[in-house]
Design a protein around this motif. Sequence first.
Motif, PDB file in Angstrom:
ATOM      1  N   GLY A 124      37.128  89.400  36.386  1.00 39.38           N
ATOM      2  CA  GLY A 124      38.465  89.536  35.818  1.00 39.38           C
ATOM      3  C   GLY A 124      39.010  88.288  35.171  1.00 39.38           C
ATOM      4  O   GLY A 124      40.215  88.201  34.915  1.00 39.38           O
ATOM      5  N   VAL A 125      38.168  87.297  34.897  1.00 35.83           N
ATOM      6  CA  VAL A 125      38.618  86.085  34.214  1.00 35.83           C
ATOM      7  C   VAL A 125      38.632  86.358  32.709  1.00 35.83           C
ATOM      8  O   VAL A 125      37.585  86.656  32.128  1.00 35.83           O
ATOM      9  CB  VAL A 125      37.696  84.891  34.526  1.00 35.83           C
ATOM     10  CG1 VAL A 125      38.161  83.648  33.775  1.00 35.83           C
ATOM     11  CG2 VAL A 125      37.655  84.635  36.028  1.00 35.83           C
ATOM     12  N   PRO A 126      39.774  86.273  32.047  1.00 37.64           N
ATOM     13  CA  PRO A 126      39.801  86.548  30.604  1.00 37.64           C
ATOM     14  C   PRO A 126      39.046  85.488  29.816  1.00 37.64           C
ATOM     15  O   PRO A 126      38.993  84.318  30.199  1.00 37.64           O
ATOM     16  CB  PRO A 126      41.305  86.535  30.274  1.00 37.64           C
ATOM     17  CG  PRO A 126      41.936  85.738  31.359  1.00 37.64           C
ATOM     18  CD  PRO A 126      41.106  85.953  32.588  1.00 37.64           C
ATOM     19  N   GLN A 127      38.472  85.913  28.712  1.00 38.30           N
ATOM     20  CA  GLN A 127      37.668  84.991  27.912  1.00 38.30           C
ATOM     21  C   GLN A 127      38.507  83.865  27.319  1.00 38.30           C
ATOM     22  O   GLN A 127      38.033  82.742  27.153  1.00 38.30           O
ATOM     23  CB  GLN A 127      36.966  85.772  26.792  1.00 38.30           C
ATOM     24  CG  GLN A 127      35.968  84.944  25.997  1.00 38.30           C
ATOM     25  CD  GLN A 127      35.234  85.773  24.968  1.00 38.30           C
ATOM     26  OE1 GLN A 127      35.477  86.970  24.831  1.00 38.30           O
ATOM     27  NE2 GLN A 127      34.328  85.147  24.234  1.00 38.30           N
ATOM     28  N   ARG A 128      39.770  84.143  27.023  1.00 36.69           N
ATOM     29  CA  ARG A 128      40.628  83.118  26.425  1.00 36.69           C
ATOM     30  C   ARG A 128      40.999  82.016  27.422  1.00 36.69           C
ATOM     31  O   ARG A 128      41.524  80.974  27.017  1.00 36.69           O
ATOM     32  CB  ARG A 128      41.898  83.759  25.884  1.00 36.69           C
ATOM     33  CG  ARG A 128      42.774  84.405  26.948  1.00 36.69           C
ATOM     34  CD  ARG A 128      44.020  85.011  26.342  1.00 36.69           C
ATOM     35  NE  ARG A 128      44.877  85.608  27.362  1.00 36.69           N
ATOM     36  CZ  ARG A 128      44.756  86.828  27.813  1.00 36.69           C
ATOM     37  NH1 ARG A 128      43.784  87.616  27.330  1.00 36.69           N
ATOM     38  NH2 ARG A 128      45.580  87.310  28.728  1.00 36.69           N
ATOM     39  N   ALA A 129      40.750  82.249  28.705  1.00 35.85           N
ATOM     40  CA  ALA A 129      41.058  81.238  29.720  1.00 35.85           C
ATOM     41  C   ALA A 129      39.904  80.280  29.950  1.00 35.85           C
ATOM     42  O   ALA A 129      40.024  79.373  30.774  1.00 35.85           O
ATOM     43  CB  ALA A 129      41.427  81.914  31.043  1.00 35.85           C
ATOM     44  N   VAL A 130      38.795  80.452  29.236  1.00 38.57           N
ATOM     45  CA  VAL A 130      37.609  79.619  29.428  1.00 38.57           C
ATOM     46  C   VAL A 130      37.408  78.755  28.191  1.00 38.57           C
ATOM     47  O   VAL A 130      37.349  79.265  27.065  1.00 38.57           O
ATOM     48  CB  VAL A 130      36.358  80.477  29.692  1.00 38.57           C
ATOM     49  CG1 VAL A 130      35.135  79.598  29.909  1.00 38.57           C
ATOM     50  CG2 VAL A 130      36.582  81.391  30.903  1.00 38.57           C
ATOM     51  N   TYR A 131      37.334  77.454  28.408  1.00 37.18           N
ATOM     52  CA  TYR A 131      37.111  76.499  27.321  1.00 37.18           C
ATOM     53  C   TYR A 131      35.785  75.782  27.579  1.00 37.18           C
ATOM     54  O   TYR A 131      35.589  75.196  28.651  1.00 37.18           O
ATOM     55  CB  TYR A 131      38.251  75.484  27.246  1.00 37.18           C
ATOM     56  CG  TYR A 131      38.019  74.378  26.259  1.00 37.18           C
ATOM     57  CD1 TYR A 131      38.079  74.619  24.888  1.00 37.18           C
ATOM     58  CD2 TYR A 131      37.738  73.084  26.694  1.00 37.18           C
ATOM     59  CE1 TYR A 131      37.871  73.596  23.973  1.00 37.18           C
ATOM     60  CE2 TYR A 131      37.526  72.060  25.792  1.00 37.18           C
ATOM     61  CZ  TYR A 131      37.596  72.322  24.427  1.00 37.18           C
ATOM     62  OH  TYR A 131      37.384  71.315  23.526  1.00 37.18           O
ATOM     63  N   VAL A 132      34.888  75.842  26.606  1.00 34.03           N
ATOM     64  CA  VAL A 132      33.551  75.254  26.737  1.00 34.03           C
ATOM     65  C   VAL A 132      33.457  74.044  25.816  1.00 34.03           C
ATOM     66  O   VAL A 132      33.815  74.122  24.633  1.00 34.03           O
ATOM     67  CB  VAL A 132      32.451  76.276  26.391  1.00 34.03           C
ATOM     68  CG1 VAL A 132      31.067  75.642  26.539  1.00 34.03           C
ATOM     69  CG2 VAL A 132      32.574  77.516  27.275  1.00 34.03           C
ATOM     70  N   ARG A 133      32.989  72.939  26.365  1.00 29.33           N
ATOM     71  CA  ARG A 133      32.737  71.755  25.564  1.00 29.33           C
ATOM     72  C   ARG A 133      31.393  71.144  25.966  1.00 29.33           C
ATOM     73  O   ARG A 133      30.953  71.297  27.114  1.00 29.33           O
ATOM     74  CB  ARG A 133      33.863  70.739  25.716  1.00 29.33           C
ATOM     75  CG  ARG A 133      34.056  70.202  27.123  1.00 29.33           C
ATOM     76  CD  ARG A 133      35.330  69.393  27.194  1.00 29.33           C
ATOM     77  NE  ARG A 133      35.532  68.821  28.526  1.00 29.33           N
ATOM     78  CZ  ARG A 133      36.686  68.287  28.931  1.00 29.33           C
ATOM     79  NH1 ARG A 133      37.717  68.251  28.100  1.00 29.33           N
ATOM     80  NH2 ARG A 133      36.802  67.789  30.146  1.00 29.33           N
ATOM     81  N   ARG A 134      30.792  70.435  25.039  1.00 31.54           N
ATOM     82  CA  ARG A 134      29.453  69.896  25.266  1.00 31.54           C
ATOM     83  C   ARG A 134      29.519  68.375  25.455  1.00 31.54           C
ATOM     84  O   ARG A 134      30.416  67.711  24.946  1.00 31.54           O
ATOM     85  CB  ARG A 134      28.537  70.237  24.097  1.00 31.54           C
ATOM     86  CG  ARG A 134      28.326  71.744  23.931  1.00 31.54           C
ATOM     87  CD  ARG A 134      27.230  72.048  22.931  1.00 31.54           C
ATOM     88  NE  ARG A 134      27.551  71.601  21.576  1.00 31.54           N
ATOM     89  CZ  ARG A 134      26.759  71.798  20.522  1.00 31.54           C
ATOM     90  NH1 ARG A 134      25.607  72.434  20.673  1.00 31.54           N
ATOM     91  NH2 ARG A 134      27.111  71.366  19.326  1.00 31.54           N
ATOM     92  N   TYR A 135      28.533  67.876  26.177  1.00 27.85           N
ATOM     93  CA  TYR A 135      28.395  66.436  26.351  1.00 27.85           C
ATOM     94  C   TYR A 135      26.911  66.071  26.234  1.00 27.85           C
ATOM     95  O   TYR A 135      26.036  66.924  26.373  1.00 27.85           O
ATOM     96  CB  TYR A 135      28.977  65.971  27.695  1.00 27.85           C
ATOM     97  CG  TYR A 135      28.178  66.388  28.916  1.00 27.85           C
ATOM     98  CD1 TYR A 135      27.215  65.540  29.475  1.00 27.85           C
ATOM     99  CD2 TYR A 135      28.376  67.627  29.516  1.00 27.85           C
ATOM    100  CE1 TYR A 135      26.493  65.920  30.584  1.00 27.85           C
ATOM    101  CE2 TYR A 135      27.653  68.005  30.628  1.00 27.85           C
ATOM    102  CZ  TYR A 135      26.710  67.145  31.161  1.00 27.85           C
ATOM    103  OH  TYR A 135      25.983  67.523  32.259  1.00 27.85           O
TER     104      TYR A 135
END
Length: 245
Positions: A124-135
């Motif tokens: 139930g975690v909405p996709q807009r609540a997830v932020y992906v960044r790379r390192y």
Amino acid sequence: MTAKPNAMDRRRSLPALRLAALGLLTITLAGCYESPQAENHYPIDYRQRHPITLQQGERAVEVFLSRNRGGLTAAQRADVLAFAQRWRHEATGGIVIEVPWGGPTDRAAADTMREIHSIFAASGVPQRAVYVRRYKAPRHTLASIRIAYSKLIAEAGPCGQWPDDLGPTNGKHWRENMPYWNLGCATQRNLAAEIDNPADLVQPRVEQPAYQARRTVVLENYRNGKSTAGTYTDYDKGKISDLGK
């Protein structure tokens, strides 16, 4: 020959002498007075010495990657699922995922991220609540995907500070058997760690509605003159003796 002061000059100098004497008396009394704030330099109540405060904290999960395997292990899958469930309960912001890039684990990271997103969607975690960044992936250490979100935490302390000597002194805390500074700090820290929702320290939760189905049964028994106590048909199941019956 020096002229003697007349009566008029003596009357003029009398108020000045009185004012000087009053000022000298004030300075003398001020030197003997010790303010209560200076003597009692910390509060008696341990809750005031070591208050529980709300702060911004973080919950994070590390998903370690291997270059020869993608996806999540059984233990990692359970960690990510518990993380997603806790996010819905206590998070104050979105989820930040840091993914290694530019190394031998790129393919494993991509496979693992697909499984993480599927677990989030099923929880139930909405996709807009997830932020992906790379390192940049490290060369000589094990790469990992780091998942984190911000949350409220309750803290007290720090403990273990001893601003005063516990032995005999001339201070008020020794003469009047006052509690020492560190007393109660561990209790406050343990209480802060046990609180499920730190916001409960500030305001109570909203009262939940009553269970109407059970309430209807109880009221109907009351109107019919029956007992409103709960009945358990298998309460004596597995009993090994009838002693005291």
